[in-house]
Design a protein around this motif. Sequence first.
Motif, mmCIF file in Angstrom:
data_model
loop_
_atom_site.group_PDB
_atom_site.id
_atom_site.type_symbol
_atom_site.label_atom_id
_atom_site.label_comp_id
_atom_site.label_asym_id
_atom_site.label_seq_id
_atom_site.Cartn_x
_atom_site.Cartn_y
_atom_site.Cartn_z
ATOM 1 N N UNK A 40 19.630 5.581 0.344
ATOM 2 C CA UNK A 40 18.769 4.506 -0.170
ATOM 3 C C UNK A 40 17.358 4.519 0.428
ATOM 4 N N UNK A 41 17.226 4.934 1.683
ATOM 5 C CA UNK A 41 15.897 5.006 2.300
ATOM 6 C C UNK A 41 15.046 6.078 1.627
ATOM 7 N N UNK A 42 15.670 7.184 1.290
ATOM 8 C CA UNK A 42 14.945 8.252 0.593
ATOM 9 C C UNK A 42 14.510 7.777 -0.783
ATOM 10 N N UNK A 43 15.431 7.171 -1.517
ATOM 11 C CA UNK A 43 15.119 6.669 -2.861
ATOM 12 C C UNK A 43 14.013 5.628 -2.802
ATOM 13 N N UNK A 44 14.107 4.688 -1.860
ATOM 14 C CA UNK A 44 13.112 3.621 -1.778
ATOM 15 C C UNK A 44 11.748 4.144 -1.320
ATOM 16 N N UNK A 45 11.739 5.168 -0.466
ATOM 17 C CA UNK A 45 10.476 5.785 -0.071
ATOM 18 C C UNK A 45 9.815 6.444 -1.271
ATOM 19 N N UNK A 46 10.593 7.166 -2.056
ATOM 20 C CA UNK A 46 10.049 7.799 -3.263
ATOM 21 C C UNK A 46 9.607 6.745 -4.277
ATOM 22 N N UNK A 47 10.327 5.639 -4.346
ATOM 23 C CA UNK A 47 9.941 4.531 -5.220
ATOM 24 C C UNK A 47 8.568 3.986 -4.814
ATOM 25 N N UNK A 48 8.363 3.767 -3.535
ATOM 26 C CA UNK A 48 7.070 3.268 -3.054
ATOM 27 C C UNK A 48 5.946 4.281 -3.286
ATOM 28 N N UNK A 49 6.222 5.544 -3.033
ATOM 29 C CA UNK A 49 5.200 6.579 -3.246
ATOM 30 C C UNK A 49 4.781 6.628 -4.709
ATOM 31 N N UNK A 50 5.753 6.626 -5.610
ATOM 32 C CA UNK A 50 5.397 6.664 -7.032
ATOM 33 C C UNK A 50 4.708 5.375 -7.462
ATOM 34 N N UNK A 51 5.091 4.244 -6.865
ATOM 35 C CA UNK A 51 4.432 2.972 -7.171
ATOM 36 C C UNK A 51 2.973 2.984 -6.743
ATOM 37 N N UNK A 52 2.713 3.422 -5.527
ATOM 38 C CA UNK A 52 1.325 3.515 -5.060
ATOM 39 C C UNK A 52 0.532 4.518 -5.888
ATOM 40 N N UNK A 53 1.168 5.605 -6.266
ATOM 41 C CA UNK A 53 0.496 6.595 -7.117
ATOM 42 C C UNK A 53 0.088 5.963 -8.441
ATOM 43 N N UNK A 54 0.969 5.182 -9.035
ATOM 44 C CA UNK A 54 0.641 4.510 -10.289
ATOM 45 C C UNK A 54 -0.518 3.534 -10.115
ATOM 46 N N UNK A 55 -0.534 2.816 -9.007
ATOM 47 C CA UNK A 55 -1.617 1.855 -8.748
ATOM 48 C C UNK A 55 -2.953 2.586 -8.676
ATOM 49 N N UNK A 56 -2.990 3.694 -7.954
ATOM 50 C CA UNK A 56 -4.252 4.415 -7.800
ATOM 51 C C UNK A 56 -4.631 5.176 -9.062
ATOM 52 N N UNK A 57 -3.666 5.729 -9.769
ATOM 53 C CA UNK A 57 -3.964 6.414 -11.031
ATOM 54 C C UNK A 57 -4.490 5.443 -12.080
ATOM 55 N N UNK A 58 -3.954 4.245 -12.101
ATOM 56 C CA UNK A 58 -4.361 3.255 -13.090
ATOM 57 C C UNK A 58 -5.599 2.474 -12.698
ATOM 58 N N UNK A 59 -6.159 2.781 -11.522
ATOM 59 C CA UNK A 59 -7.335 2.064 -11.008
ATOM 60 C C UNK A 59 -7.115 0.550 -11.022
ATOM 61 N N UNK A 60 -5.906 0.129 -10.719
ATOM 62 C CA UNK A 60 -5.570 -1.292 -10.791
ATOM 63 C C UNK A 60 -6.156 -2.089 -9.637
ATOM 64 N N UNK A 61 -6.630 -1.406 -8.599
ATOM 65 C CA UNK A 61 -7.233 -2.129 -7.483
ATOM 66 C C UNK A 61 -8.686 -2.483 -7.757
ATOM 67 N N UNK A 62 -9.268 -1.933 -8.824
ATOM 68 C CA UNK A 62 -10.676 -2.198 -9.121
ATOM 69 C C UNK A 62 -10.881 -3.540 -9.821
ATOM 70 N N UNK A 63 -9.843 -4.091 -10.406
ATOM 71 C CA UNK A 63 -9.961 -5.363 -11.112
ATOM 72 C C UNK A 63 -9.153 -6.450 -10.424
ATOM 73 N N UNK A 64 -8.531 -7.280 -11.199
ATOM 74 C CA UNK A 64 -7.666 -8.343 -10.690
ATOM 75 C C UNK A 64 -6.386 -7.711 -10.164
ATOM 76 N N UNK A 65 -6.134 -7.869 -8.883
ATOM 77 C CA UNK A 65 -4.963 -7.218 -8.293
ATOM 78 C C UNK A 65 -4.015 -8.197 -7.603
ATOM 79 N N UNK A 66 -4.120 -9.478 -7.902
ATOM 80 C CA UNK A 66 -3.214 -10.463 -7.323
ATOM 81 C C UNK A 66 -1.764 -10.176 -7.659
ATOM 82 N N UNK A 67 -1.519 -9.617 -8.831
ATOM 83 C CA UNK A 67 -0.147 -9.298 -9.224
ATOM 84 C C UNK A 67 0.455 -8.223 -8.332
#
Length: 120
Positions: A40-67
């Motif tokens: 589960x630690x491996x899966x959750x680490x990969x989950x976080x990595x892909x989540x952060x990758x999506x945030x940066x790829x989508x430039x979601x930090x440049x706008x409203x990021x409260x969500x």
Amino acid sequence: MIKILHLTFVLLSISSFVGRVYLAEKRPELLEQKWIKIGPHIVNTLLLITGFTLVFQGSWLSGEYGWIVAKIIALLGYVGLGMVAIKSQGALRWQAFAGALACFIYIGIVAVSKNAFFFL
């Protein structure tokens, strides 16, 4: 591609959580197996990595990021309640399990709606 990987890790994460709570209730001795502890630690680490990758790829930090902040706070709640659910017994286990699932559902709804206050 990253989104598909992320969603795959989401499914693996929730499945492993539900499975570990089931094992904690029915066969707690199995929780001591190394692959059940580490997997589960491996899966959750990969989950976080892909989540952060999506945030940066989508430039979601440049706008409203409260969500995104709301998802991170709910993630901390999910992890904390999940630990309680796996390590406790009786009614407390099931209350923590329900709370963890509620956090998980909230995270999913916020991810889709991009609105931390979708319920208002």
